[in-house]
Design a protein around this motif. Structure first.
Motif, mmCIF file in Angstrom:
data_model
loop_
_atom_site.group_PDB
_atom_site.id
_atom_site.type_symbol
_atom_site.label_atom_id
_atom_site.label_comp_id
_atom_site.label_asym_id
_atom_site.label_seq_id
_atom_site.Cartn_x
_atom_site.Cartn_y
_atom_site.Cartn_z
ATOM 1 N N LEU A 23 -3.926 8.878 2.733
ATOM 2 C CA LEU A 23 -2.984 7.761 2.658
ATOM 3 C C LEU A 23 -2.081 7.676 3.885
ATOM 4 C CD1 LEU A 23 -1.884 8.075 -1.088
ATOM 5 C CD2 LEU A 23 -3.735 6.703 -0.118
ATOM 6 N N VAL A 24 -2.211 8.597 4.830
ATOM 7 C CA VAL A 24 -1.337 8.632 6.006
ATOM 8 C C VAL A 24 -1.357 7.323 6.787
ATOM 9 C CG1 VAL A 24 -3.013 9.618 7.632
ATOM 10 C CG2 VAL A 24 -0.576 10.067 7.934
ATOM 11 N N VAL A 25 -2.427 6.570 6.676
ATOM 12 C CA VAL A 25 -2.517 5.308 7.413
ATOM 13 C C VAL A 25 -1.363 4.369 7.037
ATOM 14 C CG1 VAL A 25 -4.062 4.053 5.855
ATOM 15 C CG2 VAL A 25 -4.178 3.632 8.289
ATOM 16 N N GLN A 26 -0.842 4.508 5.827
ATOM 17 C CA GLN A 26 0.290 3.679 5.397
ATOM 18 C C GLN A 26 1.562 3.989 6.192
ATOM 19 O OE1 GLN A 26 0.184 4.627 1.163
ATOM 20 N NE2 GLN A 26 -0.533 2.556 0.752
ATOM 21 N N ASP A 27 1.608 5.160 6.812
ATOM 22 C CA ASP A 27 2.750 5.513 7.666
ATOM 23 C C ASP A 27 2.659 4.858 9.043
ATOM 24 O OD1 ASP A 27 3.644 7.132 5.593
ATOM 25 O OD2 ASP A 27 2.828 8.967 6.484
ATOM 26 N N TYR A 28 1.488 4.358 9.385
ATOM 27 C CA TYR A 28 1.245 3.812 10.723
ATOM 28 C C TYR A 28 1.012 2.310 10.763
ATOM 29 C CZ TYR A 28 1.134 8.524 12.452
ATOM 30 O OH TYR A 28 1.505 9.798 12.805
ATOM 31 N N LEU A 29 0.569 1.760 9.640
ATOM 32 C CA LEU A 29 0.255 0.330 9.590
ATOM 33 C C LEU A 29 0.938 -0.304 8.381
ATOM 34 C CD1 LEU A 29 -3.584 0.569 10.280
ATOM 35 C CD2 LEU A 29 -1.797 -0.022 11.932
ATOM 36 N N GLN A 30 1.302 -1.573 8.509
ATOM 37 C CA GLN A 30 1.935 -2.325 7.427
ATOM 38 C C GLN A 30 1.095 -3.541 7.083
ATOM 39 O OE1 GLN A 30 5.798 -3.513 8.848
ATOM 40 N NE2 GLN A 30 6.773 -2.426 7.177
ATOM 41 N N VAL A 31 0.872 -3.763 5.806
ATOM 42 C CA VAL A 31 0.168 -4.959 5.354
ATOM 43 C C VAL A 31 0.988 -6.187 5.740
ATOM 44 C CG1 VAL A 31 -0.588 -6.242 3.314
ATOM 45 C CG2 VAL A 31 -1.017 -3.784 3.476
ATOM 46 N N GLY A 32 0.284 -7.195 6.261
ATOM 47 C CA GLY A 32 0.934 -8.438 6.655
ATOM 48 C C GLY A 32 1.481 -8.419 8.066
ATOM 49 N N HIS A 33 1.323 -7.304 8.759
ATOM 50 C CA HIS A 33 1.853 -7.178 10.115
ATOM 51 C C HIS A 33 0.722 -7.305 11.131
ATOM 52 C CE1 HIS A 33 5.066 -5.971 12.850
ATOM 53 N NE2 HIS A 33 4.133 -5.313 13.517
ATOM 54 N N SER A 34 0.990 -8.057 12.201
ATOM 55 C CA SER A 34 0.050 -8.156 13.334
ATOM 56 C C SER A 34 0.511 -7.201 14.418
ATOM 57 C CB SER A 34 0.027 -9.575 13.894
ATOM 58 O OG SER A 34 -0.623 -10.438 13.007
ATOM 59 N N TYR A 35 -0.442 -6.483 14.984
ATOM 60 C CA TYR A 35 -0.154 -5.523 16.048
ATOM 61 C C TYR A 35 -0.869 -5.939 17.328
ATOM 62 C CZ TYR A 35 1.346 -2.558 12.206
ATOM 63 O OH TYR A 35 1.994 -2.066 11.101
ATOM 64 N N PRO A 36 -0.204 -5.824 18.460
ATOM 65 C CA PRO A 36 -0.931 -5.990 19.715
ATOM 66 C C PRO A 36 -2.107 -5.003 19.721
ATOM 67 C CG PRO A 36 1.424 -5.886 20.124
ATOM 68 C CD PRO A 36 1.204 -5.526 18.670
ATOM 69 N N LEU A 37 -3.216 -5.417 20.275
ATOM 70 C CA LEU A 37 -4.452 -4.632 20.200
ATOM 71 C C LEU A 37 -4.250 -3.171 20.590
ATOM 72 C CD1 LEU A 37 -7.521 -4.622 19.691
ATOM 73 C CD2 LEU A 37 -7.799 -5.201 22.105
ATOM 74 N N ASN A 38 -3.639 -2.912 21.729
ATOM 75 C CA ASN A 38 -3.492 -1.528 22.173
ATOM 76 C C ASN A 38 -2.593 -0.726 21.244
ATOM 77 O OD1 ASN A 38 -5.293 -1.693 24.303
ATOM 78 N ND2 ASN A 38 -3.732 -2.443 25.702
ATOM 79 N N ASP A 39 -1.575 -1.353 20.690
ATOM 80 C CA ASP A 39 -0.710 -0.686 19.728
ATOM 81 C C ASP A 39 -1.505 -0.356 18.467
ATOM 82 O OD1 ASP A 39 1.644 0.317 18.519
ATOM 83 O OD2 ASP A 39 2.157 -1.660 17.721
ATOM 84 N N GLN A 42 -3.757 2.621 19.159
ATOM 85 C CA GLN A 42 -3.009 3.873 19.205
ATOM 86 C C GLN A 42 -2.606 4.326 17.804
ATOM 87 O OE1 GLN A 42 -2.699 5.895 21.744
ATOM 88 N NE2 GLN A 42 -1.654 7.353 20.424
ATOM 89 N N ARG A 43 -2.128 3.406 16.994
ATOM 90 C CA ARG A 43 -1.741 3.738 15.620
ATOM 91 C C ARG A 43 -2.959 4.216 14.819
ATOM 92 N NH1 ARG A 43 3.150 1.423 13.724
ATOM 93 N NH2 ARG A 43 4.305 0.396 15.390
ATOM 94 N N SER A 44 -4.093 3.552 15.002
ATOM 95 C CA SER A 44 -5.316 3.953 14.296
ATOM 96 C C SER A 44 -5.767 5.342 14.734
ATOM 97 C CB SER A 44 -6.430 2.942 14.549
ATOM 98 O OG SER A 44 -6.091 1.689 14.016
ATOM 99 N N ARG A 45 -5.710 5.607 16.029
ATOM 100 C CA ARG A 45 -6.089 6.938 16.529
ATOM 101 C C ARG A 45 -5.213 8.022 15.897
ATOM 102 N NH1 ARG A 45 -5.858 4.235 21.827
ATOM 103 N NH2 ARG A 45 -7.984 3.556 22.247
ATOM 104 N N GLU A 46 -3.917 7.808 15.932
ATOM 105 C CA GLU A 46 -3.002 8.806 15.379
ATOM 106 C C GLU A 46 -3.238 9.005 13.894
ATOM 107 O OE1 GLU A 46 1.152 8.482 16.484
ATOM 108 O OE2 GLU A 46 0.565 7.520 18.372
ATOM 109 N N ALA A 47 -3.307 7.918 13.147
ATOM 110 C CA ALA A 47 -3.469 8.023 11.693
ATOM 111 C C ALA A 47 -4.788 8.684 11.319
ATOM 112 C CB ALA A 47 -3.375 6.641 11.058
ATOM 113 N N LEU A 48 -5.878 8.268 11.944
ATOM 114 C CA LEU A 48 -7.181 8.817 11.575
ATOM 115 C C LEU A 48 -7.349 10.260 12.044
ATOM 116 C CD1 LEU A 48 -9.354 5.628 12.046
ATOM 117 C CD2 LEU A 48 -8.780 6.783 9.892
ATOM 118 N N ASN A 49 -6.736 10.620 13.153
ATOM 119 C CA ASN A 49 -6.773 12.023 13.578
ATOM 120 C C ASN A 49 -5.967 12.901 12.626
ATOM 121 O OD1 ASN A 49 -8.451 12.448 15.953
ATOM 122 N ND2 ASN A 49 -7.111 10.970 16.941
ATOM 123 N N ILE A 50 -4.802 12.435 12.207
ATOM 124 C CA ILE A 50 -4.012 13.189 11.228
ATOM 125 C C ILE A 50 -4.782 13.300 9.917
ATOM 126 C CG2 ILE A 50 -1.948 13.110 9.771
ATOM 127 C CD1 ILE A 50 -0.507 11.882 12.257
#
Length: 94
Positions: A23-39, A42-50
């Motif tokens: 469930l750690v991905v919830q700490d990095y991404l928010q439903v309904g939020h748009s992120y610049p691609l590179n951001d 980076q958030r996906s890398r961190e969350a999935l590595n954790i």
């Protein structure tokens, strides 16, 4: 470990259902939020590595599915890299 999926919309409006072994991905991404691609990347890398490391801590081996998902995200993101304003929308957790 609780598995979760996060649903995203790419800049071309295609949708992808992504896997996380934690469930750690919830700490990095928010439903309904748009992120610049590179951001988003980076958030996906961190969350999935954790998430993968949490699997390692519990079971003694990293989560290959999390790393496969990260590779897929990076592959799908590649065509949008030249677009300075590319955004990725998170639409749901399931």
């Amino acid at each position: 470990m609780p598995v979760m999926h996060f649903h995203i919309v790419w800049p071309d409006q295609t949708q992808t259902r992504c896997y996380s072994p934690s469930l750690v991905v919830q700490d990095y991404l928010q439903v309904g939020h748009s992120y610049p691609l590179n951001d988003f990347l980076q958030r996906s890398r961190e969350a999935l590595n954790i998430a993968s490391e949490r699997v390692r801590a519990k079971y003694g081996f990293a989560c290959s599915q999390a790393m496969d998902q990260l590779a897929e995200i990076e592959h799908l993101a590649a065509p949008f890299q030249p677009q300075a304003d590319a955004q990725v929308l998170v639409t749901a957790f399931s």
